[in-house]
Design a protein around this motif. Sequence first.
Motif, PDB file in Angstrom:
ATOM      1  N   LEU A  73      -8.470   4.026  47.978  1.00 24.07           N
ATOM      2  CA  LEU A  73      -8.727   2.698  47.386  1.00 24.07           C
ATOM      3  C   LEU A  73      -8.267   2.662  45.933  1.00 24.07           C
ATOM      4  CD1 LEU A  73     -12.207   1.393  48.600  1.00 24.07           C
ATOM      5  CD2 LEU A  73     -10.061   0.157  48.592  1.00 24.07           C
ATOM      6  N   ALA A  76      -4.554   2.399  45.926  1.00 27.14           N
ATOM      7  CA  ALA A  76      -4.135   1.055  46.361  1.00 27.14           C
ATOM      8  C   ALA A  76      -4.310   0.049  45.226  1.00 27.14           C
ATOM      9  CB  ALA A  76      -4.947   0.627  47.582  1.00 27.14           C
ATOM     10  N   LEU A  77      -5.450   0.139  44.533  1.00 28.42           N
ATOM     11  CA  LEU A  77      -5.709  -0.790  43.426  1.00 28.42           C
ATOM     12  C   LEU A  77      -4.701  -0.557  42.298  1.00 28.42           C
ATOM     13  CD1 LEU A  77      -7.503  -2.955  42.108  1.00 28.42           C
ATOM     14  CD2 LEU A  77      -8.951  -1.136  41.247  1.00 28.42           C
ATOM     15  N   ARG A  80      -1.207  -1.898  43.072  1.00 31.79           N
ATOM     16  CA  ARG A  80      -1.092  -3.360  43.032  1.00 31.79           C
ATOM     17  C   ARG A  80      -1.225  -3.920  41.615  1.00 31.79           C
ATOM     18  NH1 ARG A  80      -2.011  -1.292  47.677  1.00 31.79           N
ATOM     19  NH2 ARG A  80      -1.268  -2.391  49.522  1.00 31.79           N
ATOM     20  N   VAL A  81      -2.113  -3.312  40.838  1.00 35.51           N
ATOM     21  CA  VAL A  81      -2.265  -3.779  39.455  1.00 35.51           C
ATOM     22  C   VAL A  81      -0.967  -3.530  38.682  1.00 35.51           C
ATOM     23  CG1 VAL A  81      -3.488  -3.357  37.280  1.00 35.51           C
ATOM     24  CG2 VAL A  81      -4.774  -3.587  39.396  1.00 35.51           C
ATOM     25  N   SER A  83       1.948  -3.401  39.936  1.00 31.60           N
ATOM     26  CA  SER A  83       2.926  -4.344  40.462  1.00 31.60           C
ATOM     27  C   SER A  83       2.746  -5.739  39.843  1.00 31.60           C
ATOM     28  CB  SER A  83       2.759  -4.376  41.982  1.00 31.60           C
ATOM     29  OG  SER A  83       3.599  -5.277  42.541  1.00 31.60           O
ATOM     30  N   VAL A  84       1.475  -6.149  39.675  1.00 35.50           N
ATOM     31  CA  VAL A  84       1.206  -7.463  39.063  1.00 35.50           C
ATOM     32  C   VAL A  84       1.674  -7.471  37.610  1.00 35.50           C
ATOM     33  CG1 VAL A  84      -0.657  -8.960  38.232  1.00 35.50           C
ATOM     34  CG2 VAL A  84      -0.674  -8.182  40.569  1.00 35.50           C
TER      35      VAL A  84
ATOM     36  N   ALA B  17       3.741 -12.746  44.779  1.00 33.76           N
ATOM     37  CA  ALA B  17       2.711 -12.621  43.744  1.00 33.76           C
ATOM     38  C   ALA B  17       1.342 -12.955  44.326  1.00 33.76           C
ATOM     39  CB  ALA B  17       3.039 -13.544  42.574  1.00 33.76           C
ATOM     40  N   ILE B  20       0.107 -10.035  46.485  1.00 30.74           N
ATOM     41  CA  ILE B  20      -0.427  -8.892  45.718  1.00 30.74           C
ATOM     42  C   ILE B  20      -1.811  -9.236  45.158  1.00 30.74           C
ATOM     43  CG2 ILE B  20      -0.044  -7.360  43.749  1.00 30.74           C
ATOM     44  CD1 ILE B  20       2.967  -7.899  44.135  1.00 30.74           C
ATOM     45  N   LEU B  21      -1.959 -10.451  44.632  1.00 26.89           N
ATOM     46  CA  LEU B  21      -3.268 -10.848  44.094  1.00 26.89           C
ATOM     47  C   LEU B  21      -4.313 -10.886  45.199  1.00 26.89           C
ATOM     48  CD1 LEU B  21      -2.151 -13.607  41.581  1.00 26.89           C
ATOM     49  CD2 LEU B  21      -3.233 -11.452  40.985  1.00 26.89           C
ATOM     50  N   GLU B  23      -4.318  -9.017  47.838  1.00 26.68           N
ATOM     51  CA  GLU B  23      -4.668  -7.626  48.156  1.00 26.68           C
ATOM     52  C   GLU B  23      -5.649  -7.062  47.121  1.00 26.68           C
ATOM     53  OE1 GLU B  23      -0.521  -6.632  50.517  1.00 26.68           O
ATOM     54  OE2 GLU B  23      -0.824  -5.821  48.512  1.00 26.68           O
ATOM     55  N   ILE B  24      -5.434  -7.387  45.853  1.00 26.54           N
ATOM     56  CA  ILE B  24      -6.374  -6.923  44.810  1.00 26.54           C
ATOM     57  C   ILE B  24      -7.751  -7.540  45.054  1.00 26.54           C
ATOM     58  CG2 ILE B  24      -6.899  -6.977  42.329  1.00 26.54           C
ATOM     59  CD1 ILE B  24      -3.899  -6.865  41.784  1.00 26.54           C
ATOM     60  N   ILE B  27      -9.404  -5.663  47.845  1.00 30.27           N
ATOM     61  CA  ILE B  27      -9.882  -4.334  47.406  1.00 30.27           C
ATOM     62  C   ILE B  27     -11.170  -4.492  46.595  1.00 30.27           C
ATOM     63  CG2 ILE B  27      -9.342  -2.349  45.924  1.00 30.27           C
ATOM     64  CD1 ILE B  27      -6.361  -2.781  46.709  1.00 30.27           C
TER      65      ILE B  27
END
Lengths: 114, 82
Positions: A73, A76-77, A80-81, A83-84, B17, B20-21, B23-24, B27
């Motif tokens: 987890l 994964a977080l 993605r963070v 990537s953002v 975008a 991805i948001l 998915e966050i 989580i």
Amino acid sequence: MAFLAELAAQTDELIEAVTHAVPPSAPKKFSRLHATTLNRLRNHKFLSTNHFDVKKQLDGYEERFRIQDREALADALKERVESVYARETQWTPELLHFILELADKPTQKSRLSA
Amino acid sequence: MPPADERTGKQAAAQQAVDILHEIATILNCQLDRRTLSICISMIENGVNPEALASAVRELRNESVDIEQQRLAAALGGRKRQ
């Protein structure tokens, strides 16, 4: 004026999406929800987003996942963070702030399969 | 790049975008579906305060529970009368 009209339309969409209440089936209830939600969005005392605080909170969640031995987890977080932030726009910190505000005990409840 | 291709490219980037948001949000256990998140993203991009929006969503969720209970009570009442 255009801003207000757009905000009112988006508020209706939000009410429908969250409550599944549809105007023709409950007109009174819907108009009350519309008025209170719009008022809540327009008249508030919240400060603007602190960009550093948002990053700190996200790092904190990643660390807590790792402490609880939930490496998948945490990874994964983190992925993605990153990537953002890689495609950061003017509103990225505000969008992440919104998500953080609605986070519900992720270290206890989140599952990767969810 | 022709305008149509450019538009498609921009749409794909925006879609990514949102993915991805979302998915966050999953989580972090935010209980947000994709549609609600997309609406909220548009609202924030229009200048709505994120904390005020989160508080409005929480309030609407509470209302949603009430609405569901009323619906159930009405359905049960209707069945009893029959």
